[in-house]
Design an enzyme around this catalytic site. Sequence first.
Site, PDB file in Angstrom:
ATOM      1  N   GLU A  99      -4.810   5.219   6.612  1.00 40.09           N
ATOM      2  CA  GLU A  99      -4.472   4.754   5.251  1.00 40.09           C
ATOM      3  C   GLU A  99      -4.944   5.984   4.300  1.00 40.09           C
ATOM      4  OE1 GLU A  99      -4.885   0.778   3.202  1.00 40.09           O
ATOM      5  OE2 GLU A  99      -6.466   2.150   2.012  1.00 40.09           O
ATOM      6  N   SER A 120     -10.651   0.833   3.954  1.00 38.28           N
ATOM      7  CA  SER A 120      -9.979   0.664   5.509  1.00 38.28           C
ATOM      8  C   SER A 120      -9.198   2.150   5.896  1.00 38.28           C
ATOM      9  CB  SER A 120      -8.789  -0.242   5.093  1.00 38.28           C
ATOM     10  OG  SER A 120      -9.434  -1.509   4.431  1.00 38.28           O
ATOM     11  N   ARG A 178       0.912  -1.137  -0.047  1.00 39.81           N
ATOM     12  CA  ARG A 178      -0.017  -0.181   0.008  1.00 39.81           C
ATOM     13  C   ARG A 178       0.823   1.174  -0.085  1.00 39.81           C
ATOM     14  NH1 ARG A 178      -2.430  -4.339  -0.486  1.00 39.81           N
ATOM     15  NH2 ARG A 178      -4.244  -4.830   0.946  1.00 39.81           N
TER      16      ARG A 178
HETATM   17  P1  FAD Z   1      -8.706   9.592  -4.408  1.00 40.88           P
HETATM   18  O1  FAD Z   1      -9.576   9.149  -3.433  1.00 40.88           O
HETATM   19  O2  FAD Z   1      -9.432  10.749  -5.310  1.00 40.88           O
HETATM   20  O3  FAD Z   1      -7.246   9.959  -4.567  1.00 40.88           O
HETATM   21  C1  FAD Z   1      -6.312   9.189  -3.552  1.00 40.88           C
HETATM   22  C2  FAD Z   1      -5.190   9.785  -3.530  1.00 40.88           C
HETATM   23  O4  FAD Z   1      -4.432   9.919  -4.990  1.00 40.88           O
HETATM   24  C3  FAD Z   1      -5.140  11.269  -3.023  1.00 40.88           C
HETATM   25  O5  FAD Z   1      -3.941  11.589  -2.380  1.00 40.88           O
HETATM   26  C4  FAD Z   1      -5.139  12.101  -4.238  1.00 40.88           C
HETATM   27  O6  FAD Z   1      -4.706  13.557  -4.314  1.00 40.88           O
HETATM   28  C5  FAD Z   1      -4.359  11.273  -5.275  1.00 40.88           C
HETATM   29  N1  FAD Z   1      -4.505  11.244  -6.751  1.00 40.88           N
HETATM   30  C6  FAD Z   1      -6.009  10.869  -7.165  1.00 40.88           C
HETATM   31  N2  FAD Z   1      -5.657  10.837  -8.372  1.00 40.88           N
HETATM   32  C7  FAD Z   1      -4.640  11.338  -8.737  1.00 40.88           C
HETATM   33  C8  FAD Z   1      -3.609  11.318 -10.016  1.00 40.88           C
HETATM   34  N3  FAD Z   1      -4.200  11.206 -11.298  1.00 40.88           N
HETATM   35  N4  FAD Z   1      -2.315  11.846  -9.903  1.00 40.88           N
HETATM   36  C9  FAD Z   1      -1.865  11.917  -8.750  1.00 40.88           C
HETATM   37  N5  FAD Z   1      -2.458  11.726  -7.734  1.00 40.88           N
HETATM   38  C10 FAD Z   1      -3.799  11.374  -7.642  1.00 40.88           C
HETATM   39  N6  FAD Z   1      -7.900   0.312  -1.698  1.00 40.88           N
HETATM   40  C11 FAD Z   1      -6.879  -0.854  -1.770  1.00 40.88           C
HETATM   41  O7  FAD Z   1      -5.893  -0.580  -2.037  1.00 40.88           O
HETATM   42  N7  FAD Z   1      -7.732  -2.003  -1.891  1.00 40.88           N
HETATM   43  C12 FAD Z   1      -8.866  -2.212  -1.580  1.00 40.88           C
HETATM   44  O8  FAD Z   1      -9.443  -3.393  -1.498  1.00 40.88           O
HETATM   45  C13 FAD Z   1      -9.731  -1.037  -1.372  1.00 40.88           C
HETATM   46  N8  FAD Z   1     -11.042  -1.168  -1.086  1.00 40.88           N
HETATM   47  C14 FAD Z   1     -11.915   0.017  -0.847  1.00 40.88           C
HETATM   48  C15 FAD Z   1     -13.093  -0.211  -0.666  1.00 40.88           C
HETATM   49  C16 FAD Z   1     -13.926   0.708  -0.331  1.00 40.88           C
HETATM   50  C17 FAD Z   1     -15.342   0.540  -0.089  1.00 40.88           C
HETATM   51  C18 FAD Z   1     -13.350   2.224  -0.257  1.00 40.88           C
HETATM   52  C19 FAD Z   1     -14.155   3.279  -0.315  1.00 40.88           C
HETATM   53  C20 FAD Z   1     -11.995   2.407  -0.586  1.00 40.88           C
HETATM   54  C21 FAD Z   1     -11.157   1.184  -0.798  1.00 40.88           C
HETATM   55  N9  FAD Z   1      -9.974   1.229  -1.113  1.00 40.88           N
HETATM   56  C22 FAD Z   1      -9.182   0.041  -1.359  1.00 40.88           C
HETATM   57  C23 FAD Z   1      -9.206   2.879  -1.236  1.00 40.88           C
HETATM   58  C24 FAD Z   1      -9.414   3.271  -2.466  1.00 40.88           C
HETATM   59  O9  FAD Z   1     -10.552   2.768  -3.234  1.00 40.88           O
HETATM   60  C25 FAD Z   1      -8.055   3.101  -3.605  1.00 40.88           C
HETATM   61  O10 FAD Z   1      -6.901   3.824  -2.924  1.00 40.88           O
HETATM   62  C26 FAD Z   1      -8.441   3.961  -4.977  1.00 40.88           C
HETATM   63  O11 FAD Z   1      -7.167   3.723  -5.610  1.00 40.88           O
HETATM   64  C27 FAD Z   1      -8.646   5.424  -4.616  1.00 40.88           C
HETATM   65  O12 FAD Z   1      -9.047   5.993  -5.969  1.00 40.88           O
HETATM   66  P2  FAD Z   1      -9.570   7.352  -6.303  1.00 40.88           P
HETATM   67  O13 FAD Z   1      -9.592   7.432  -7.697  1.00 40.88           O
HETATM   68  O14 FAD Z   1     -10.952   7.261  -5.373  1.00 40.88           O
HETATM   69  O15 FAD Z   1      -8.488   8.142  -5.540  1.00 40.88           O
HETATM   70  P1  NAP Z   2     -10.052 -10.084   5.256  1.00 46.70           P
HETATM   71  O1  NAP Z   2     -10.243 -11.028   4.361  1.00 46.70           O
HETATM   72  O2  NAP Z   2     -11.038 -10.169   6.339  1.00 46.70           O
HETATM   73  O3  NAP Z   2      -8.636 -10.465   6.158  1.00 46.70           O
HETATM   74  C1  NAP Z   2      -8.495  -9.395   7.081  1.00 46.70           C
HETATM   75  C2  NAP Z   2      -7.106  -9.066   7.012  1.00 46.70           C
HETATM   76  O4  NAP Z   2      -6.263 -10.205   7.079  1.00 46.70           O
HETATM   77  C3  NAP Z   2      -6.658  -8.382   5.906  1.00 46.70           C
HETATM   78  O5  NAP Z   2      -6.585  -7.118   5.998  1.00 46.70           O
HETATM   79  C4  NAP Z   2      -5.750  -9.163   4.998  1.00 46.70           C
HETATM   80  O6  NAP Z   2      -4.615  -8.495   4.951  1.00 46.70           O
HETATM   81  C5  NAP Z   2      -5.189 -10.024   6.030  1.00 46.70           C
HETATM   82  N1  NAP Z   2      -5.132 -11.568   5.458  1.00 46.70           N
HETATM   83  C6  NAP Z   2      -6.104 -12.475   5.134  1.00 46.70           C
HETATM   84  N2  NAP Z   2      -5.786 -13.573   4.625  1.00 46.70           N
HETATM   85  C7  NAP Z   2      -4.394 -13.301   4.577  1.00 46.70           C
HETATM   86  C8  NAP Z   2      -3.207 -14.147   3.827  1.00 46.70           C
HETATM   87  N3  NAP Z   2      -3.558 -15.249   3.207  1.00 46.70           N
HETATM   88  N4  NAP Z   2      -2.178 -13.641   3.802  1.00 46.70           N
HETATM   89  C9  NAP Z   2      -1.713 -12.423   4.098  1.00 46.70           C
HETATM   90  N5  NAP Z   2      -2.695 -11.558   4.769  1.00 46.70           N
HETATM   91  C10 NAP Z   2      -4.023 -11.926   4.788  1.00 46.70           C
HETATM   92  O7  NAP Z   2     -10.017  -8.675   4.789  1.00 46.70           O
HETATM   93  P2  NAP Z   2     -11.194  -7.791   4.365  1.00 46.70           P
HETATM   94  O8  NAP Z   2     -11.141  -6.455   5.399  1.00 46.70           O
HETATM   95  O9  NAP Z   2     -12.502  -8.425   4.174  1.00 46.70           O
HETATM   96  O10 NAP Z   2     -10.590  -7.329   2.886  1.00 46.70           O
HETATM   97  C11 NAP Z   2     -10.366  -8.177   1.853  1.00 46.70           C
HETATM   98  C12 NAP Z   2      -9.247  -7.623   1.228  1.00 46.70           C
HETATM   99  O11 NAP Z   2      -9.724  -6.439   0.399  1.00 46.70           O
HETATM  100  C13 NAP Z   2      -7.951  -7.326   1.871  1.00 46.70           C
HETATM  101  O12 NAP Z   2      -6.894  -7.618   0.875  1.00 46.70           O
HETATM  102  C14 NAP Z   2      -7.961  -5.857   2.033  1.00 46.70           C
HETATM  103  O13 NAP Z   2      -6.638  -5.180   2.082  1.00 46.70           O
HETATM  104  C15 NAP Z   2      -8.874  -5.461   1.015  1.00 46.70           C
HETATM  105  N6  NAP Z   2      -9.421  -4.169   1.240  1.00 46.70           N
HETATM  106  C16 NAP Z   2      -8.731  -3.075   1.145  1.00 46.70           C
HETATM  107  C17 NAP Z   2      -9.661  -1.938   1.661  1.00 46.70           C
HETATM  108  C18 NAP Z   2      -8.791  -0.449   1.718  1.00 46.70           C
HETATM  109  O14 NAP Z   2      -9.316   0.590   1.818  1.00 46.70           O
HETATM  110  N7  NAP Z   2      -7.376  -0.716   1.597  1.00 46.70           N
HETATM  111  C19 NAP Z   2     -10.888  -1.913   1.995  1.00 46.70           C
HETATM  112  C20 NAP Z   2     -11.378  -3.104   1.793  1.00 46.70           C
HETATM  113  C21 NAP Z   2     -10.772  -4.295   1.579  1.00 46.70           C
HETATM  114  P3  NAP Z   2      -4.265  -7.278   3.706  1.00 46.70           P
HETATM  115  O15 NAP Z   2      -5.078  -5.949   3.931  1.00 46.70           O
HETATM  116  O16 NAP Z   2      -2.946  -6.871   3.540  1.00 46.70           O
HETATM  117  O17 NAP Z   2      -4.731  -7.996   2.333  1.00 46.70           O
END
Ligand code: FAD
Ligand code: NAP
Length: 338
Positions: free
Chosen positions: A333, A238, A162
């Site tokens: 995050e 998250s 991340r």
């Molecule tokens: P924004 O929120 O608009 O921007 C995010 C950041 O990037 C800000 O700092 C912004 O200034 C910058 N930015 C945006 N566009 C640009 C650009 N073109 N150039 C330079 N900087 C830029 N993330 C995960 O990694 N894994 C997940 O599973 C995941 N699940 C999510 C689930 C939900 C329900 C939600 C709400 C979020 C989740 N996220 C997850 C977080 C998010 O969706 C990601 O980080 C996504 O990439 C953000 O995209 P956005 O276009 O909405 O970015």
């Molecule tokens: P989950 O499956 O309930 O798992 C809980 C946590 O355990 C996760 O954070 C995941 O880490 C870790 N995990 C589970 N199994 C694993 C494995 N085999 N090896 C290493 N790590 C393991 O999580 P969840 O909340 O439902 O989300 C599912 C996936 O979507 C996750 O990968 C999560 O990161 C991603 N997600 C991200 C966001 C965001 O905003 N960043 C939001 C929703 C979901 P990791 O998070 O490192 O994968």
Amino acid sequence: MIQSDVDLQPFNTMTIAARARYFCAATTLDELREALEFARTKQLPILPLGGGSNIVLTGDFPGLAVHVGMHGLEFDPLDDGIRIHAAAGENWHQLVMRSVELGYGGLENLALIPGNIGAAPIQNIGAYGVELKDTFEQLTAMEIASGDLVTFSAEDCQFGYRDSIFKRGAKDRYLICDVVLKLPRIWQPHVSYPALQQHFADHGQPLDELTPAVVANAVIDIRNSKLPNPVEIPNAGSFFKNPVVDEPLYTALKTSHPGLVAFEFGTQWKLAAGWLIDQAGWRGYVKNGVGVHDRQALVLVNPGHRCGSEVVNLAREIASDIQKKFGVTLEPEPRFYP
Ligand code: FAD
Ligand code: NAP
């Protein structure tokens, strides 16, 4: 093209009401360059905006908010796979589903992640053990200071968990304009996460008959069952990163809390932040219209459409409680602006 005093509530999935001193929606590279020139002459800070799903607006933004909205999605078949050229304003999930429909694997675990292509490299989006970096080839970005276009290879991006150079050395220096990915012809599913294994077991799905579409649909089902849809319940995904801790702290916590959810992370351990918050009793908590999701404690929700300071206050309360109860530091995050 440039508007002043614009409400940013429609541009962030937390639905926080905050105003930008200036706002611009750029759909071409020329528009983007002009917007940057405007900001340079007025010495304004820039807030790049995609889908607004990973930001928290803690107050009004005193500079220029730029919605990066260039469109364009091309799939070039190759002998050994397919190359995807995607402009920053394209929707991430739609790109994933187009690749799956074409029969290519590699992105299916990343289905249903909200937001646009341009933001995907910022935190090297990841889910279910797969990250953007696994299929990433290169990106083009516009330097904010000069308006020049610069190419970044995967190595240049310094992707981590991340994390990327755009959160560190190159923070606030570039607007990402397009991204190139390559998916292999020979596909290897990544289904080690317990939630995926459980889903396939529950649905009688043999693991040797998986396809990218089957995995994508499983990911979509699981996510829909536990994560709040931002369109219905405002949230930014998250709210905290999963903390990575050293062996001694992990061992101490595992001894005092045998149910601790943790995974090896090189020589360290990655703790599931959601588990810690849940154990501390925060799941389902609501105060002043801001709360903790009742099916995934890692997600803070804003059903009352409250201001950023209410969200930040709750996040601070939670982080301080986790520090007290487990000796673990939680870091947000999403990026806070201003
Ligand atoms: P924004 O929120 O608009 O921007 C995010 C950041 O990037 C800000 O700092 C912004 O200034 C910058 N930015 C945006 N566009 C640009 C650009 N073109 N150039 C330079 N900087 C830029 N993330 C995960 O990694 N894994 C997940 O599973 C995941 N699940 C999510 C689930 C939900 C329900 C939600 C709400 C979020 C989740 N996220 C997850 C977080 C998010 O969706 C990601 O980080 C996504 O990439 C953000 O995209 P956005 O276009 O909405 O970015
Ligand atoms: P989950 O499956 O309930 O798992 C809980 C946590 O355990 C996760 O954070 C995941 O880490 C870790 N995990 C589970 N199994 C694993 C494995 N085999 N090896 C290493 N790590 C393991 O999580 P969840 O909340 O439902 O989300 C599912 C996936 O979507 C996750 O990968 C999560 O990161 C991603 N997600 C991200 C966001 C965001 O905003 N960043 C939001 C929703 C979901 P990791 O998070 O490192 O994968």
